[in-house]
Write a protein that holds these residues in place. Structure first.
Motif, short mmCIF file in Angstrom:
data_model
loop_
_atom_site.label_atom_id
_atom_site.label_comp_id
_atom_site.label_asym_id
_atom_site.label_seq_id
_atom_site.Cartn_x
_atom_site.Cartn_y
_atom_site.Cartn_z
N PHE A 312 0.79 -1.23 0.00
CA PHE A 312 0.00 0.00 0.00
C PHE A 312 0.82 1.28 0.00
CE2 PHE A 312 -2.73 -3.35 1.59
CZ PHE A 312 -3.90 -3.13 0.90
N GLU A 313 2.11 1.19 0.33
CA GLU A 313 2.95 2.40 0.28
C GLU A 313 3.01 2.93 -1.16
OE1 GLU A 313 5.19 3.89 2.95
OE2 GLU A 313 4.99 5.47 1.45
N GLY A 314 3.14 2.02 -2.11
CA GLY A 314 3.17 2.43 -3.51
C GLY A 314 1.88 3.11 -3.91
N THR A 315 0.76 2.59 -3.45
CA THR A 315 -0.54 3.22 -3.74
C THR A 315 -0.57 4.64 -3.19
OG1 THR A 315 -1.53 1.03 -3.44
CG2 THR A 315 -3.03 2.92 -3.55
N ALA A 316 -0.08 4.80 -1.95
CA ALA A 316 -0.08 6.11 -1.31
C ALA A 316 0.83 7.09 -2.05
CB ALA A 316 0.35 5.98 0.15
N VAL A 317 2.00 6.62 -2.48
CA VAL A 317 2.93 7.49 -3.21
C VAL A 317 2.30 7.96 -4.52
CG1 VAL A 317 5.13 7.56 -4.45
CG2 VAL A 317 5.01 6.53 -2.17
N ILE A 318 1.70 7.03 -5.24
CA ILE A 318 1.07 7.39 -6.52
C ILE A 318 -0.08 8.37 -6.29
CG2 ILE A 318 -0.28 6.44 -8.44
CD1 ILE A 318 1.45 3.84 -8.06
N ASP A 319 -0.85 8.14 -5.22
CA ASP A 319 -1.96 9.04 -4.90
C ASP A 319 -1.45 10.44 -4.57
OD1 ASP A 319 -4.63 9.69 -4.53
OD2 ASP A 319 -4.63 9.11 -2.40
#
Length: 382
Positions: A312-319
């Motif tokens: 989910f860190e990647g999701t947060a970074v992209i967001d």
């Protein structure tokens, strides 16, 4: 935020480039497990339950360089097993730095004082010391007394030699918010460069199956911790503030498992760092042949309670790149720790778990046996 400016700028630029070129899936961090062997046997670990023939396997220096060249991620997180047991680790770290990658070397620190002079401080290199809380919490987590004291001594040594040093902290159901908050205060007072935190993943092979958090308990725990630190603003986290907001139940995110792909002694792991549902030889095969829609919260039983950083860190970074305005209230007020949770993903229609661990182990053992027999066959033919 504890991420150095040059690192944040480079990764932000990389993410922006992927979007501008229309790339749907891309890696942010290569998760590298060059060996499974460890000098600890933690009750919550699902990574070291292998026969000796597999625990004795190592990725070579060239395997590791090929992995980063294949995937092209701007950063590498080296885990295991215990990476400092790998004799080529100093060369592997230097090889990544020479490629201008950000390198995070995760260690339990037991061997750090003996090995530290094999490494040199560099702006792209960070020691990440595993610490799951204060002395009692951590020694209980790793099932061995005295490890906390060794880790603290290692942090002080690394800082004294000019290394960038952070801790990685995994939390389980026995975490007490007040003690975790005090532990973070202590880490900041020691001059640490950052903290990464995550709930533990419920590995099916972990010896202790009773200490993993479900999603609601994770959100409540992180709210209770962050509320004691001014919404988390009192501590330097080397993670996206939107990931912390997600852990506190204020964001509804689907995981992006391809953002932190794993290369280990089995090959490239499908679909992610946590789930070993299959292995392929190349990164291209991983990205193109994995049925990504089969995995994630609401789709697959093994993903049901996962809120781990590697998904989910990647999701947060992209967001944060797509919607930078969401960062403003977090920077001003910290993470919201009151009010209703954001609506979560429905898990009522997820498919049941497949249990494939034993088959992968047998396949790997057969491969190892075949490789051992090969020289004898060649010698006999000669």
């Amino acid at each position: 935020m504890g991420i150095p400016l040059h690192q944040a700028a480079k990764i932000g630029s990389y993410v922006m480039k992927q979007h501008l070129t229309g790339k749907k899936r891309y890696p942010l961090v290569l998760m590298l497990e060059p060996l499974f062997r460890c000098n600890l046997a933690c009750a919550g670990c699902g990574k070291i339950d292998y026969p000796d023939d597999i625990l004795n396997q190592r990725l070579s220096y060239q395997d590791c360089m090929d992995a980063i060249d294949e995937c092209g991620a701007p950063a590498v997180s080296i885990a295991g097993g215990e990476p400092l047991l790998h004799r080529e680790m100093p060369q592997i770290v230097q090889g990544f730095i020479d490629r201008n990658k950000f390198v995070i070397l995760c260690t339990n620190a037991i061997l750090l004082s003996k090995k530290i002079d094999q490494y040199k401080p560099h702006p792209n290199f960070t020691w990440s010391i595993h610490l799951d809380g204060d002395k009692a919490m951590h020694d209980h987590s790793v099932c061995l007394d005295g490890v906390y004291d060794k880790a603290i001594a290692a942090i002080k040594l690394a800082k004294s030699k000019g290394f960038r040093t952070q801790i990685n902290c995994t939390l389980f159901s026995n975490a007490i918010p007040e003690r975790v908050a005090k532990f973070f205060d202590t880490m900041m007072e020691m001059g640490l460069d950052g903290i990464t935190i995550s709930p533990g993943y419920a590995y099916e092979r972990a010896p202790d199956q009773d200490s993993f958090l479900n999603r609601d308990r994770t959100k409540k725990l992180f709210r209770d911790i962050l509320s004691r630190g001014n919404g988390g603003k009192n501590w330097e986290f080397t993670q996206s503030s939107l990931f912390l907001d997600f852990l506190a139940g204020n964001q509804t995110y689907e995981c992006t498992p391809w953002s932190m792909p794993l290369r280990c002694v089995f090959g490239w792991q499908k679909p992610c760092y946590l789930l070993g549902e299959g292995y392929v030889k190349t990164f291209k095969e991983l990205m193109e042949d994995t049925d990504w829609d089969k995995y994630g919260v609401g789709k697959y039983e093994k993903c049901q309670d996962c809120m781990v950083h590697c998904g989910f860190e990647g999701t947060a970074v992209i967001d944060s790149i797509k919607r930078p305005h969401k960062l403003i209230p977090l920077a001003m007020r910290g993470v919201k720790t009151e009010g209703p949770f954001a609506k979560d993903i429905d898990t009522s229609k997820q498919r049941p778990a497949d249990f494939v661990f034993s088959a992968h182990v047998e396949n790997k053992l057969a491969e190892i046996r075949k490789a051992k027999q090969k020289p004898e066959s060649v010698a006999a033919a000669e």
